[in-house]
Design an enzyme around this catalytic site. Structure first.
Site, PDB file in Angstrom:
ATOM      1  N   GLU A 207       0.822  -1.216   0.000  1.00 24.03           N
ATOM      2  CA  GLU A 207       0.000   0.000   0.000  1.00 24.03           C
ATOM      3  C   GLU A 207       0.857   1.268   0.000  1.00 24.03           C
ATOM      4  O   GLU A 207       0.492   2.286   0.588  1.00 24.03           O
ATOM      5  CB  GLU A 207      -0.982   0.008   1.180  1.00 24.03           C
ATOM      6  N   GLU A 276      -6.631  -7.546  -0.936  1.00 25.03           N
ATOM      7  CA  GLU A 276      -7.259  -7.399   0.374  1.00 25.03           C
ATOM      8  C   GLU A 276      -8.726  -7.039   0.203  1.00 25.03           C
ATOM      9  O   GLU A 276      -9.062  -5.908  -0.146  1.00 25.03           O
ATOM     10  CB  GLU A 276      -6.569  -6.321   1.222  1.00 25.03           C
TER      11      GLU A 276
END
Length: 914
Positions: A207, A276
């Site tokens: 991320e 995710e």
């Protein structure tokens, strides 16, 4: 790197789109093995296979696949729990197990590695492989994950000249060293796919795109370096970067979010992957508990595959527990349940697990059409309704005919994205009713096998069993009444006080305020600062005449500050870099001013983590003195790391501290006090927890195992919903529960950490809780319910058994069924409600309608009682005929599950042992 004319990416060994080319595979395996010094042996778990990809899918051993991945963080469970968690993931329909790698767990000190116990990563990967599952290893090495310091070891911030996660030579050197260590370990253990192992994917960074702009040009260069470094390690499988739109050409950029159906990678040559899928959310001390409805979760997943997705990973499939001091910050709780399909204790969270299992089965029925079609055909069915059709002629596409049952295959997804109204649509000449915010899956483009909003999986009601004895048989028991009868607690608690002062020869005195982590190195939550303040008689008179009090002012504090004057606690502050103003009470002469700063998990997310720090920041002064403010920022302070009980290991069973004394009721409550007792637990397999709602804040150990921090901080009274409406986009503020209650009161104690009797319990209590209120609880699903109608879809397994996909046939002839099952070690002991007709209500609140088959109870009891699982066809003839012709029928059932060892039986056994 091998590529063909269709832009298929190759890693490790060669393949084409349809089949494994054995010769190329063998040559490439040998090349990779020789280059990296790996011994070539016969595959242990799989036949060696190549992992490649094209724009449509991951390609395993030459075959395109759609894949369901289950996120399980190995340190958040014990190794004894791992086999069951992996087996339940496979049973639920997972193809892949996914985990982060936790750098600070594996390298707690620089150059000293730990791959044992809960950090035995190799064992965890091999367990997945032994279950026939693939593996997705997210090395990072930044994890986030609500894990302490985001997974970074705290010693990393002490490397001279280091700046995390940017174009910084010291950081890149340390990062490369650890990533290389992990890749080499996996290679040495023969765990990559081309070696016959399960690892098919790796991840570098995590991320980073969320914070990349904070680092300017250094961030962009760092992304390129990280990708190049990862590829240079020769792992032989694809690498991904999540939430990284500028991921380089040879790295797959992926999506992390609640919804990823609109996501597209940054190249048409890369597949669409969801690393995710947030199926719940985390919780913080003093906050409400989040829940994500399974109807919405299933909707999000179906939409993702409907619109071209190929790989979906649950974050989390099992969340687990932040044992010890592993919880991140700010203020992450010890439980990491995450509202996942498998709960913190390893029990199936129903109906979430069961509904998703059905979804996975429906998606697998569609897999032949999904992988055979480069892109779906879009059909508009209404203002907020649409279809995506995957249809292929196998021979025309040049696919391997042996892999398919028919030369023509077709699957369709019908979506209704209206948040309020159901829709009736016409598709290929047939009418379909689609509930709001849902997707219907048609594996054969005709018959509906599954709808995301129609939950037919059972509901399991978690019960926390009545208080169990917290006394060893070496203690005298006392009887205390509670709502369920008699409970037996120990009178014999031992106690010792923690000194509220500088206590060790290791303390040191320096000028000024030092940053918390620079002193503690995160070896303890606690750091003491102590100085002396002189108060003159004229100061006392000045305060009295002006009716004022001196005040301590600190510019910034995180997470907790406690203020002591002359050994007395006079104030507390909790927050993330908050300003503190605390009124002080001084005596004439010299006064000891002692500050205690505490961390409750180090920051785990954001840019510049290494600079966030902890403790006290900015100016610290005392206002209100006759001669003006006293600036303490340059005063002499004496520092002490940790608590005396930590240093002496009061929590260890080997500790023989002679200062323990018997606890007397008049000694309660008491701050910064250690307590110790023993307790028994029953046999069986039901998970065990400690109920600490009578306590304040602190830490707990069982048989020397650190079960984590506890805190009875209460959540806000408002903001929870009595009824959670699945319709509409989910966010972490939707469907909250637990308002006005402590965020967490139950703390998981793994069975493998327990003995049948004489388990030591050590508590460090900071704020004055009552240990006599602590109890042992068993977790189980004692109540199970299900509700299925005669108009519902038949079981997904029937589709598989009848091989309807790609063949002529109809699902209409198959009968819906109601299924019930108890958790392992339990059986259905009684049926508390059963009605075939038009019953009303919901689980634990069912009621008969005006249509009811009198034989309902006897039929269901005969089919289910005494069994761990059972099924009943939703058919008039099963119940002796139609109880009310012309009325749609539903079967609603509520049952109870029990284990062979009843609670009463255990209590009687415990009593007799005294």
């Amino acid at each position: 790197m091998l590529r063909d004319s269709k832009s298929e990416r190759g890693f490790g060994i060669g393949s084409n789109r349809n089949e494994m080319i054995v010769a190329v595979m063998s040559v490439c395996v040998c090349i990779v093995a020789i280059e990296y010094g790996v011994r070539v042996t016969e595959a242990k778990y799989f036949e060696p296979f190549n992992v490649t990809y094209d724009h449509r899918a991951l390609i395993l051993g030459g075959n395109r696949r759609i894949l369901i991945s289950a996120g399980i963080h190995y340190p958040r469970a014990t190794p004894e729990m791992w086999p069951d968690l992996i087996a339940k993931s496979k049973e639920g329909g997972a193809d892949v197990i996914e985990t982060y790698v936790f750098w600070n767990g594996h390298e707690p000190e620089r150059g000293q590695y730990n791959f044992e116990g809960r950090y035995d990563l190799v064992k965890f990967v091999k367990l997945a492989a032994s279950n026939g599952l693939y593996f997705f290893l997210r090395i990072g090495p930044y994890a986030c994950a609500e894990w302490n310091f985001g997974g970074f070891p705290v010693w990393l911030r002490d490397i001279p000249g280091i700046d995390f996660r940017t174009d910084n030579a010291p950081f890149k050197e340390e990062m490369k060293r650890f990533v290389t260590k992990v890749v080499n370990l996996m290679r040495e253990e023969m765990l990559f796919s081309w070696q016959g192992g399960p690892i098919i994917l790796l991840q570098i960074e995590n991320e980073y795109g969320n914070i990349e702009s904070s680092y300017g040009k250094g961030g962009k260069e760092y992304v390129k370096w990280a990708a190049s470094m990862a590829l240079s390690l020769g792992a032989g499988v694809p690498w991904v970067m999540c939430r990284q739109q500028d991921a380089p050409y040879d790295i797959i950029d992926t999506c992390n979010a609640y919804y990823c159906d609109g996501f597209k990678p940054n190249s048409r040559n890369k597949p669409t992957m969801w690393t995710e899928n947030w199926d719940g959310w985390y919780a913080q001390w003093g906050e409400r508990l989040p829940h994500r409805p399974v109807e919405d979760l299933a909707f999000a997943i179906a939409r993702f595959f409907q619109r071209g997705g190929i790989f979906q990973n649950y974050y989390m499939y099992f969340g687990g527990t932040n044992f010890g001091r592993t919880a991140g910050g700010p203020l992450q709780i010890t439980s990491y349940d995450y509202d996942a399909p498998i709960d913190e204790y390893g029990l199936l969270h129903e109906p979430k697990w069961g509904h998703l299992k059905d979804l996975h089965a429906a998606l697998k029925l569609c897999e032949p059409a999904l992988v055979a079609t480069d892109s779906p055909t879009y059909i508009n069915l209404g203002p907020k309704q649409e279809a995506h059709v995957y249809q292929a002629n196998v021979q025309r596409e040049g696919l391997n005919l042996s892999l398919f049952k028919s030369p023509s295959i077709c699957s369709a997804f019908l979506a209704n994205i209206d948040e309020r109204k159901e829709a009736i649509v016409t598709f290929r000449g047939q009418r379909y009713t689609i509930p709001p915010w849902s997707v219907s899956i048609l594996p054969d483009c005709r018959n509906t096998a599954f709808n995301t909003a129609k939950v037919r999986a059972q509901t399991s009601v978690k019960l926390v069993d009545s208080d169990l004895p917290t006394a060893s048989n070496i203690f005298i028991a006392q009887q205390l009444r509670h709502r369920s009868g008699i409970s037996y607690f120990s009178k014999s608690w031992m106690t010792t006080k923690e000194p509220l002062k500088i206590w060790s020869k290791s303390s040191f005195t320096v000028e000024g305020i030092w940053e918390h982590l620079n002193v503690t190195k995160d070896q303890s939550d606690y750091l003491w600062y102590s100085t002396r303040i002189y108060v003159s008689d004229s100061d006392i008179l000045f305060w009295k005449e002006n009716d004022i009090h001196p005040k301590l002012t600190i510019d910034g504090v995180r997470d907790i500050l406690r203020v002591f004057v002359n050994g007395q606690l006079i104030g507390n502050a909790v927050g993330h870099w908050i300003k503190v103003v605390q009124t002080l009470q001084f005596l004439p002469g010299y006064n000891d001013l002692t500050l205690l700063t505490q961390t409750v998990g180090l920051q785990n997310y954001g840019a510049f983590l290494e600079k966030d720090g902890a403790g006290i920041r900015g100016t610290i002064k005392i206002t209100g003195f006759e001669n003006g403010d006293i600036n303490l920022s340059k005063s002499l302070w004496t520092y002490q790391v940790g608590l005396q009980g930590e240093f002496l290991k009061f929590y260890s069973e080997e500790n023989e501290n002679s200062d323990w004394t018997e606890l007397t009721p008049d000694a309660i409550p008491s701050t910064f006090t250690w307590y110790k007792t023993y307790f028994d637990v029953p046999g069986g397999t039901d998970p065990v927890a400690l109920d600490l709602k009578s306590m304040g804040k602190g830490q707990a150990w069982v048989n020397s195992h650190h079960i984590g921090r506890y805190w009875t901080r209460v959540s806000p009274e408002s903001g929870c919903e009595e009824i959670c409406d699945y319709r509409g986009a989910y966010n972490s503020d939707k469907c909250l529960t637990n308002c006005g209650k402590p965020t967490q009161t139950l703390y998981h104690v793994p069975r493998s950490w327990l003995r049948s009797s004489n388990n030591s319990l050590v508590i460090l209590e900071e704020t004055g809780g009552n240990p006599l209120g602590i109890s042992v609880k068993l977790h189980s699903f004692r109540i199970i319910c299900a509700q299925v109608s005669d108009s519902d879809y038949p079981p997904l397994q029937r589709w598989v058994n009848l091989d309807l996909i790609g063949e002529e046939g109809s699902a209409n002839s198959m009968i819906p069924e109601l299924h019930l099952h108890c958790q392992e070690g339990n059986t259905i002991s009684s049926i508390t409600f059963a009605s075939f007709g038009n019953p009303g209500g919901s689980c634990q609140n069912f009621s008969r309608g005006d249509c009811h088959a009198p034989s309902s109870m006897s039929i269901v009891s005969k089919a289910c009682q005494g069994k761990r699982s059972c099924s009943i066809k939703i058919l008039d003839t099963v119940f002796g005929g139609d109880p009310c012709p012309g009325v749609a029928k539903t079967l609603s059932v509520e049952a109870r599950c029990t284990s062979p060892l009843s609670d009463d039986g255990f209590i009687q056994h415990a009593v007799s042992s005294f």
